[in-house]
Motif scaffolding. Structure first.
Motif, PDB file in Angstrom:
ATOM      1  N   THR A   5      29.056  30.989  44.535  1.00 35.41           N
ATOM      2  CA  THR A   5      29.925  29.907  44.073  1.00 35.41           C
ATOM      3  C   THR A   5      30.376  29.048  45.248  1.00 35.41           C
ATOM      4  O   THR A   5      30.247  29.421  46.413  1.00 35.41           O
ATOM      5  N   ALA A  49      34.343  37.546  39.463  1.00 37.59           N
ATOM      6  CA  ALA A  49      34.095  36.298  38.737  1.00 37.59           C
ATOM      7  C   ALA A  49      35.353  35.746  38.061  1.00 37.59           C
ATOM      8  O   ALA A  49      35.542  34.525  37.996  1.00 37.59           O
ATOM      9  N   SER A  50      36.189  36.627  37.542  1.00 38.22           N
ATOM     10  CA  SER A  50      37.382  36.169  36.826  1.00 38.22           C
ATOM     11  C   SER A  50      38.317  37.351  36.636  1.00 38.22           C
ATOM     12  O   SER A  50      37.965  38.500  36.970  1.00 38.22           O
ATOM     13  N   CYS A  88      40.987  31.779  32.893  1.00 37.15           N
ATOM     14  CA  CYS A  88      39.989  32.823  32.673  1.00 37.15           C
ATOM     15  C   CYS A  88      39.131  32.452  31.471  1.00 37.15           C
ATOM     16  O   CYS A  88      39.619  32.458  30.335  1.00 37.15           O
ATOM     17  N   GLN A  94      38.196  27.521  32.923  1.00 38.06           N
ATOM     18  CA  GLN A  94      37.742  28.009  34.233  1.00 38.06           C
ATOM     19  C   GLN A  94      36.439  27.331  34.612  1.00 38.06           C
ATOM     20  O   GLN A  94      35.478  27.342  33.833  1.00 38.06           O
ATOM     21  N   ASP A  97      33.418  30.325  38.957  1.00 34.18           N
ATOM     22  CA  ASP A  97      33.344  31.740  38.597  1.00 34.18           C
ATOM     23  C   ASP A  97      33.599  32.655  39.789  1.00 34.18           C
ATOM     24  O   ASP A  97      32.787  33.533  40.141  1.00 34.18           O
TER      25      ASP A  97
END
Ligand code: AMP
Length: 114
Positions: A5, A49-50, A88, A94, A97
């Motif tokens: 990312t 990622a979240s 999220c 969002q 990620d």
């Protein structure tokens, strides 16, 4: 393996950011599209990622992030208050990620959010 990312690339110093805090576990930098006079993002260096992907083994890391938010709020002089947001998933909007906490302050913030 998922693609790296933009936040991972900031951690790796491949793209610039206005960094306001760094330690072994996390990084904080100014949001490129600020929604308040102060708008900082705090991210773990670990690629999570979240919030949905936080594992039981991440409990200490998450505690460190929360304590760091309190220290950042003092560093950023948010004595009148601030908001912490973690979007999220798609309904929350969002867009990156990699787990991140928005720290927003410097003006009164409306509630509820959109
Ligand atoms: P979210 O929509 O909750 O996933 O938040 C992602 C945030 O990352 C947005 O507020 C963006 O403005 C911010 N952002 C995206 N790219 C960068 C970047 N290169 N440097 C700083 N902030 C960024």
């Amino acid at each position: 393996m998922t693609a790296r990312t933009i936040f991972k690339r900031i951690i790796d110093r491949e793209i610039p950011a206005q960094i306001v805090h760094e330690d072994d576990l996390c990084l904080a930098f100014v949001d490129v599209s600020p929604q308040a006079p102060t708008h900082v993002l705090l991210i773990p260096k670990k690629e999570i990622a979240s919030l949905d992907q936080v594992a039981d083994e991440d409990a200490a890391l998450m505690g460190h992030l929360i304590v760091t938010i309190r220290k950042l709020a003092a560093q950023l002089k948010l004595e009148d208050g601030y908001r912490v947001v973690a979007n999220c998933g798609p309904h929350a909007g969002q867009s990156v990620d990699h787990l991140h906490f928005h720290i927003l302050g410097g003006r009164p913030l409306a509630w509820p959010p959109g």
